[in-house]
Design a protein around this motif. Structure first.
Motif, PDB file in Angstrom:
ATOM      1  N   ARG A 165       6.353 -17.033  -5.944  1.00  0.00           N
ATOM      2  CA  ARG A 165       6.899 -15.753  -6.407  1.00  0.00           C
ATOM      3  C   ARG A 165       5.750 -14.967  -7.011  1.00  0.00           C
ATOM      4  NH1 ARG A 165      12.542 -17.322  -9.545  1.00  0.00           N
ATOM      5  NH2 ARG A 165      13.438 -18.642  -7.891  1.00  0.00           N
ATOM      6  N   THR A 166       5.343 -13.925  -6.320  1.00  0.00           N
ATOM      7  CA  THR A 166       4.130 -13.215  -6.739  1.00  0.00           C
ATOM      8  C   THR A 166       4.358 -12.363  -7.975  1.00  0.00           C
ATOM      9  OG1 THR A 166       4.589 -11.308  -5.314  1.00  0.00           O
ATOM     10  CG2 THR A 166       3.341 -13.132  -4.349  1.00  0.00           C
ATOM     11  N   GLY A 167       5.553 -11.779  -8.105  1.00  0.00           N
ATOM     12  CA  GLY A 167       5.824 -10.897  -9.231  1.00  0.00           C
ATOM     13  C   GLY A 167       4.973  -9.643  -9.256  1.00  0.00           C
ATOM     14  N   CYS A 168       4.339  -9.347  -8.124  1.00  0.00           N
ATOM     15  CA  CYS A 168       3.426  -8.194  -8.061  1.00  0.00           C
ATOM     16  C   CYS A 168       3.309  -7.754  -6.612  1.00  0.00           C
ATOM     17  CB  CYS A 168       2.046  -8.572  -8.618  1.00  0.00           C
ATOM     18  SG  CYS A 168       1.226  -9.891  -7.692  1.00  0.00           S
ATOM     19  N   CYS A 169       2.508  -6.724  -6.379  1.00  0.00           N
ATOM     20  CA  CYS A 169       2.264  -6.251  -5.028  1.00  0.00           C
ATOM     21  C   CYS A 169       1.807  -7.419  -4.150  1.00  0.00           C
ATOM     22  CB  CYS A 169       1.198  -5.155  -5.059  1.00  0.00           C
ATOM     23  SG  CYS A 169       0.905  -4.384  -3.463  1.00  0.00           S
ATOM     24  N   PRO A 170       2.428  -7.628  -2.982  1.00  0.00           N
ATOM     25  CA  PRO A 170       2.133  -8.833  -2.203  1.00  0.00           C
ATOM     26  C   PRO A 170       0.664  -9.050  -1.871  1.00  0.00           C
ATOM     27  CG  PRO A 170       4.109  -7.783  -1.377  1.00  0.00           C
ATOM     28  CD  PRO A 170       3.530  -6.846  -2.400  1.00  0.00           C
ATOM     29  N   GLU A 197       2.507 -17.349   4.573  1.00  0.00           N
ATOM     30  CA  GLU A 197       3.170 -16.089   4.898  1.00  0.00           C
ATOM     31  C   GLU A 197       3.126 -15.150   3.706  1.00  0.00           C
ATOM     32  OE1 GLU A 197       7.532 -14.157   5.848  1.00  0.00           O
ATOM     33  OE2 GLU A 197       7.332 -16.338   5.836  1.00  0.00           O
ATOM     34  N   SER A 198       2.604 -13.969   3.909  1.00  0.00           N
ATOM     35  CA  SER A 198       2.567 -12.961   2.859  1.00  0.00           C
ATOM     36  C   SER A 198       3.946 -12.366   2.641  1.00  0.00           C
ATOM     37  CB  SER A 198       1.600 -11.842   3.250  1.00  0.00           C
ATOM     38  OG  SER A 198       1.720 -10.750   2.359  1.00  0.00           O
ATOM     39  N   GLY A 199       4.169 -11.830   1.457  1.00  0.00           N
ATOM     40  CA  GLY A 199       5.301 -10.943   1.270  1.00  0.00           C
ATOM     41  C   GLY A 199       5.082  -9.689   2.100  1.00  0.00           C
ATOM     42  N   GLY A 200       6.151  -8.950   2.361  1.00  0.00           N
ATOM     43  CA  GLY A 200       6.028  -7.736   3.169  1.00  0.00           C
ATOM     44  C   GLY A 200       5.172  -6.683   2.486  1.00  0.00           C
ATOM     45  N   ASP A 201       4.212  -6.129   3.217  1.00  0.00           N
ATOM     46  CA  ASP A 201       3.302  -5.146   2.646  1.00  0.00           C
ATOM     47  C   ASP A 201       2.983  -4.107   3.702  1.00  0.00           C
ATOM     48  OD1 ASP A 201       1.486  -3.864   0.939  1.00  0.00           O
ATOM     49  OD2 ASP A 201       0.773  -5.740   0.128  1.00  0.00           O
ATOM     50  N   ASN A 202       2.053  -3.211   3.403  1.00  0.00           N
ATOM     51  CA  ASN A 202       1.730  -2.123   4.319  1.00  0.00           C
ATOM     52  C   ASN A 202       0.510  -2.461   5.169  1.00  0.00           C
ATOM     53  OD1 ASN A 202      -0.504  -1.705   2.633  1.00  0.00           O
ATOM     54  ND2 ASN A 202       0.627  -0.250   1.364  1.00  0.00           N
ATOM     55  N   LEU A 203      -0.038  -1.462   5.829  1.00  0.00           N
ATOM     56  CA  LEU A 203      -1.131  -1.697   6.775  1.00  0.00           C
ATOM     57  C   LEU A 203      -2.431  -2.101   6.114  1.00  0.00           C
ATOM     58  CD1 LEU A 203      -0.536   1.274   9.258  1.00  0.00           C
ATOM     59  CD2 LEU A 203       0.410  -1.031   9.328  1.00  0.00           C
ATOM     60  N   THR A 204      -2.507  -2.028   4.789  1.00  0.00           N
ATOM     61  CA  THR A 204      -3.742  -2.411   4.103  1.00  0.00           C
ATOM     62  C   THR A 204      -3.805  -3.895   3.785  1.00  0.00           C
ATOM     63  OG1 THR A 204      -2.883  -2.058   1.859  1.00  0.00           O
ATOM     64  CG2 THR A 204      -3.797  -0.134   3.014  1.00  0.00           C
TER      65      THR A 204
END
Length: 214
Positions: A76-81, A111-118
């Motif tokens: 559980r990252t609790g932050c931006c993935p 597996e990363s949490g869902g994030d954007n193209l960066t």
């Protein structure tokens, strides 16, 4: 921020570590499930999932019994993935090392949490990375670039069966991906209609061979 890809670290009993990232809903967890189902009879596998507040992705994998429960660990990252896979990998690395100590795997999937193209992974955490998009964002997404699209070792464009419904031109996506990726491979897939993900499975096998012989 991007990193140059170091050579895969060969060595006796060294498990291949692959990061799987991409935006929310692209099919990352479905791809992890497919890789586990297709490869678990030929190699020892463990999985680390990332969610911000829940363990939903890990629970999905457990419900579908893709691996024994003790081979799946949730962070559980609790932050931006992307923070937990690139900037401060401490918690993910601890989860990986705990699974390695318990199971001595040949393949580690993070597996990363869902994030954007960066979103990209630190090569202190993984050896190679897969970036998963889907066609619902439109055929313009590959040419938008970004580190995930441009620098990932394998780009997977998922849900191609939906292309006619969302007006996405797969030929445009294929051409644009080739232009921005500098020769790095791209796979077009539909994990709904072809859940075995044969092209991605083949690529993972090739990476494993490269690690052992490199």
């Amino acid at each position: 921020m991007t990193q140059e890809h170091p050579p895969l670290a060969a060595g006796p009993r060294r498990g291949l570590r692959i990061g799987i990232g991409g935006p929310v809903g692209g099919g990352k967890t479905a791809l992890v499930a497919a890789l586990c189902a297709q490869l678990r009879d030929e190699m020892s596998i463990v999985v680390v999932t990332n969610d911000i507040y829940t363990e939903e992705d890990a629970e999905f994998l457990r419900r579908h019994a893709v691996l024994p429960d003790d081979r799946i660990r949730a962070v559980r990252t609790g932050c931006c993935p992307h923070t937990a896979i690139r900037d401060d990998i401490t918690e993910n690395l601890a989860a990986v090392e705990a699974l390695v100590a318990a199971h001595d795997p040949e393949l580690v999937l993070v597996e990363s949490g869902g994030d954007n193209l960066t979103a990209t992974f630190s090569y202190g955490l993984i050896d190679a990375q897969i970036f998963v998009l889907d066609v619902a964002g439109g055929d313009k997404v590959p040419r938008k670039g970004g580190p995930g699209v441009v620098r990932s070792d394998l780009l997977v464009i998922n849900k191609v069966d939906l292309a006619p419904l969302v007006g996405a031109d797969l030929d445009v996506m294929r051409s644009d991906a080739a232009k921005v990726r500098g020769g790095r491979p791209t796979v077009f897939a539909s994990l709904r209609t072809e859940p075995a993900a044969p092209d991605v499975v083949r690529w993972v096998r090739e990476q494993r061979v490269a690690l052992l012989t490199g």
